[in-house]
Design an enzyme around this catalytic site. Structure first.
Site, PDB file in Angstrom:
ATOM      1  N   HIS A   1       0.819  -1.211   0.000  1.00 18.98           N
ATOM      2  CA  HIS A   1       0.000   0.000   0.000  1.00 18.98           C
ATOM      3  C   HIS A   1       0.854   1.264   0.000  1.00 18.98           C
ATOM      4  O   HIS A   1       0.397   2.310  -0.475  1.00 18.98           O
ATOM      5  CB  HIS A   1      -0.946  -0.018   1.193  1.00 18.98           C
ATOM      6  CG  HIS A   1      -2.135  -0.896   0.982  1.00 18.98           C
ATOM      7  ND1 HIS A   1      -3.405  -0.565   1.412  1.00 18.98           N
ATOM      8  CD2 HIS A   1      -2.265  -2.102   0.363  1.00 18.98           C
ATOM      9  CE1 HIS A   1      -4.248  -1.525   1.076  1.00 18.98           C
ATOM     10  NE2 HIS A   1      -3.572  -2.470   0.449  1.00 18.98           N
TER      11      HIS A   1
ATOM     12  N   HIS B   1      -2.329 -12.302  -2.652  1.00 16.44           N
ATOM     13  CA  HIS B   1      -3.421 -13.002  -1.972  1.00 16.44           C
ATOM     14  C   HIS B   1      -3.086 -14.449  -1.643  1.00 16.44           C
ATOM     15  O   HIS B   1      -3.929 -15.177  -1.117  1.00 16.44           O
ATOM     16  CB  HIS B   1      -4.687 -12.922  -2.811  1.00 16.44           C
ATOM     17  CG  HIS B   1      -5.270 -11.550  -2.873  1.00 16.44           C
ATOM     18  ND1 HIS B   1      -6.419 -11.235  -3.569  1.00 16.44           N
ATOM     19  CD2 HIS B   1      -4.852 -10.379  -2.316  1.00 16.44           C
ATOM     20  CE1 HIS B   1      -6.674  -9.949  -3.435  1.00 16.44           C
ATOM     21  NE2 HIS B   1      -5.742  -9.400  -2.684  1.00 16.44           N
TER      22      HIS B   1
END
Length: 764
Positions: free
Chosen positions: A110, A289
């Site tokens: 992020h 993920h």
């Protein structure tokens, strides 16, 4: 003042107990409390934004050498300390699965994922995740906890290890402890020291009078044209995120509606704006993920405000959760709950295997967020991150299902399903690109793990120096030879500046080094047409000089372009009565067309360039939502200019008749090609009156007040230096009777600064 005061008006006598009779005992505001200039005059040009994050804010001081300090760190030892911490757990924020790795991957991802190719802003380079607005974006929920967890390591290494480097390195270490082979790590990120108050993150706002309205920041209502699926569906430039307060896309779908195909459209637009192709996009999503879980045990409106508006006793931590312990099995982040794989702390291919093996049906998280679960009740389960023995259903987001339903993404997924090694390599390189995209060329990388042997096209590679450099005598002779070609001073200055002005301090791309002005796409840009014959002539000078050298000495075209501008300016200053030597540092190299990513360099093409008085045909009025002068300020900031440097550069370029099309706009002199301060004396004179030359106010006439005769013409990019009070204050200094030499001095310094912005191979 405890005196007895007699009011002579009404003869009343009263006791003043510590109260001043003249009032002023009510405090209504203090420094920075609104309304300020931005509220009173919202359309004013905010020139002060050029001076953000200045040396006054830096506690390390101007003499601190970060590269020297970082290179003293024993990187293997540091990495081992990070890895040891990652497999621990602290009571105030317990780790999921007894492993902080997935949490730290998200923090690094992020931090880096704010990067966007349109203007090069964002990225992990300055550790802006520590400051508003990024620190308090909904998508960054609980990244504040991640940074606090690694604070002891930062504290130990102090200034020798920037937050930017630590955050990315921690992400790498997290991947490695879970069995993933990272591609490499380059240090060299310099931290910012204040909040970014200039980057445009989108038009959506929230009502500061209503804290509860902060949740509505996750919106997309103003940044898009059309609806998802429309032919004209388009995300506003320079934005990369599909929603305000998100890094990429809404995990629940474009309108939180579970539309997987629509989500795929958003993913492709968003990730391409961050310079990722389809294969890199799938690798990043599927690779990321493979680890960890998402958190959604508490409804968003029950969680406290983000760090920037949290109560003072929270000490900079936000999203305080009142449910249960507030963490561990009660954690709330993005609202989606669960893990993608049965082994959330191990690198494997189970994410893709499960995505394609099972059918997935929509369900809701405890927080009410839309997510997906296998329709087959016998599908594998995933262990609870905190409750021993508890097993939970697998989870997918709408953005995951998107990879399965989009035909092109599906092809990539199937490739990775059939070749785990190819998937591993793709994610490794994509992660490296993601976390290093804003760092610029390899010369800026530090540490023993930096990759320097590979020519990665996204790094805009330039071949290494393979010849001896010209000396002072050579430079003197080359200047004379350049001037003898008959190329005008104006053309030489215009060409040199055109080569250098593409630089962006945001992601360290562009600039004169590499000689890309002679290559596609830059040679074909309309704004650069004037440079084409100049480049041809300089190539002749280069061939002649290099052909006469018996040894290994050569001069590059990139160096000749800059040297030609310096030669022209030296003569122009002399003719203006000021003797000055334009600094020149040889060593630029020429790259090749094969090492130039045309598509990615096309993003550097200007829509508006006030330095060369250029507006793209698409920018035919100010209905874009931003004016030419605002775009001009934006470019000045990307060149890291101060306001005096900006003003001086423009005045000098106008004196040198350096408009892109040879027009006379802003050429306020009868001696073009001479480095006078005429631009400023005319600009500040009251002997002239400015009048619109077109109804939209894009061009102007300067008429003599006494005779009515039109003397000069101009654009908004000229007038702003007289109309804006802060810029005019600088222009008046240069227009003064003692201002000419001062102007030349500032101009020469600013010129050299721009010419050297991309010289990361030397310490300027």
């Amino acid at each position: 003042m405890n005196d007895m005061i007699t009011d002579k008006t009404d003869t009343k006598t009263f006791e003043m107990e510590g109260k001043c009779p003249f009032g002023g005992d009510r405090i209504g505001g203090s420094l920075g409390v609104p309304p300020q200039l931005s509220e009173w005059y919202p359309n004013r040009l905010k020139v002060e934004l050029l001076h953000q994050n200045g040396p006054q804010a830096n506690p390390l001081g101007d003499d601190f050498d970060y590269a020297e300090a970082f290179n003293k760190i024993d990187l293997p030892t540091l990495k081992q300390e990070i890895k040891s911490f990652l497999t621990s757990s602290v009571a105030w924020w317990p780790s999921d699965y007894n492993n902080y790795g997935p949490q730290m991957i998200r923090m690094a991802w992020h931090a880096a994922g704010t990067y966007r190719i349109a203007d090069g802003r964002g990225g992990a380079g300055e550790a802006r995740q520590r400051f508003a607005p990024i620190s308090s974006w909904w998508d960054n929920g609980n990244t504040d906890k991640s940074r606090r967890l690694i604070w002891p390591i930062k504290q130990k290494y102090g200034a020798a290890l920037s937050w930017g480097d630590l955050m990315v390195l921690t992400g790498n270490c997290a991947l490695e402890i879970m069995g993933f082979p990272t591609y490499g790590f380059g240090g060299g990120r310099h931290d910012a020291w204040e909040a970014d108050n200039s980057t445009y993150w989108g038009p959506e706002v929230w009502d500061p009078k209503d804290i509860s309205s902060f949740d509505s920041m996750v919106t997309r209502d103003k940044r898009w044209r059309g609806k998802n699926g429309d032919a004209d569906y388009d995300l506003e430039n320079p934005l990369g995120a599909t929603h305000q307060a998100l890094i990429y896309v809404n995990p629940e779908g474009p309108y939180a509606n579970g539309d997987a195909l629509g989500s795929a459209r958003d993913i492709r637009i968003s990730f391409s704006r961050m310079a990722m192709n389809d294969e890199e996009t799938v690798a990043l999503i599927a690779g990321g993920h493979a680890f960890g879980k998402s958190h959604g045990m508490v409804k968003a409106d029950e969680v406290g405000p983000p760090p920037e508006i949290a109560p003072i006793e929270a000490m900079g931590l936000g999203w305080q959760n009142p449910k249960g312990t507030g963490f561990a099995e009660y954690t709330m982040t993005n609202g989606i709950e669960g893990s993608w794989t049965p082994n959330p702390t191990r690198w494997d291919n189970e994410y893709l295997e499960n995505l394609f093996k099972f059918d997935w049906v929509q369900t809701k998280s405890p927080a009410g967020a839309l997510q997906w679960t296998p329709s087959n009740p016998d599908a594998p389960k995933t262990p609870d991150a905190h409750v021993p023995g508890k097993m939970n259903p697998l989870m997918m987001m709408t953005t995951d299902i998107a990879l399965k339903v989009d035909p092109e993404y599906r092809k990539v997924c199937e490739k990775f399903l059939g070749d785990f090694d190819a998937f591993t390599q793709a994610f490794s390189k994509a992660w490296y690109k993601l976390t290093h995209r804003d760092m610029g060329p390899q010369e800026r990388y530090l540490g023993v793990e930096k990759k320097i042997e590979d020519d990665l096209l996204w790094q805009d590679p330039i071949p290494p120096l393979d010849h001896d450099l010209v000396d002072q005598a050579d430079m003197t002779g080359l200047k004379q030879q350049i001037l003898a070609t008959g190329i005008s001073r104006s053309d030489l200055v215009f060409t040199a500046f055109s080569a250098a002005v593409t630089h962006r301090s945001s992601d360290k791309r562009g600039g004169a080094n590499g000689g890309r002005l002679a290559l596609a796409p830059q040679k074909d840009w309309a704004v650069n047409r004037r440079t084409v014959p100049v480049i041809a002539a300089l190539q002749g000078v280069m061939a002649d000089f290099n052909g006469k050298q018996a040894g290994g000495k050569k001069v590059s075209l990139a160096d000749l372009v800059v040297l030609g501008g310096c030669a022209a300016l030296g003569k122009a200053a002399h003719d203006a009565g000021v003797e000055t030597e334009l600094p020149f540092t040889p060593g630029r190299r020429d790259t090749t067309q094969e090492l130039t990513d045309i598509e990615m360099f096309e993003w550097l093409k200007p829509v508006a360039d006030g330095f060369r008085n250029y507006l793209d045909d698409r920018f035919d009025d100010i209905s874009q939502g931003v004016s030419p002068e605002e775009m001009f300020l934006d470019k000045a900031q990307l060149l890291s200019l101060t306001s005096p440097e900006w003003v001086a550069l423009v005045g000098g370029l106008r004196a040198m008749n350096a408009n892109h099309d040879g027009s006379k706009h802003g050429i306020f002199t009868n001696r073009p090609g001479v480095l006078t301060n005429d631009f400023f004396t005319v600009l500040t004179s009251m002997n002239y009156e400015w009048k619109k030359a077109d109804p939209k106010g894009m061009t102007f006439m300067l008429d003599d007040r006494a005779t009515g005769e039109t003397r000069f013409t101009a654009t908004r990019s000229d007038l702003v230096f007289g109309s804006n009070s802060q810029l005019r204050a600088v222009a008046e200094v240069f227009a003064g009777s003692d201002g000419h030499e001062r102007f030349v001095k500032v101009f020469v310094k600013a010129w050299n600064k721009v010419m050297m912005l991309d010289r990361f191979d030397i310490k300027v």
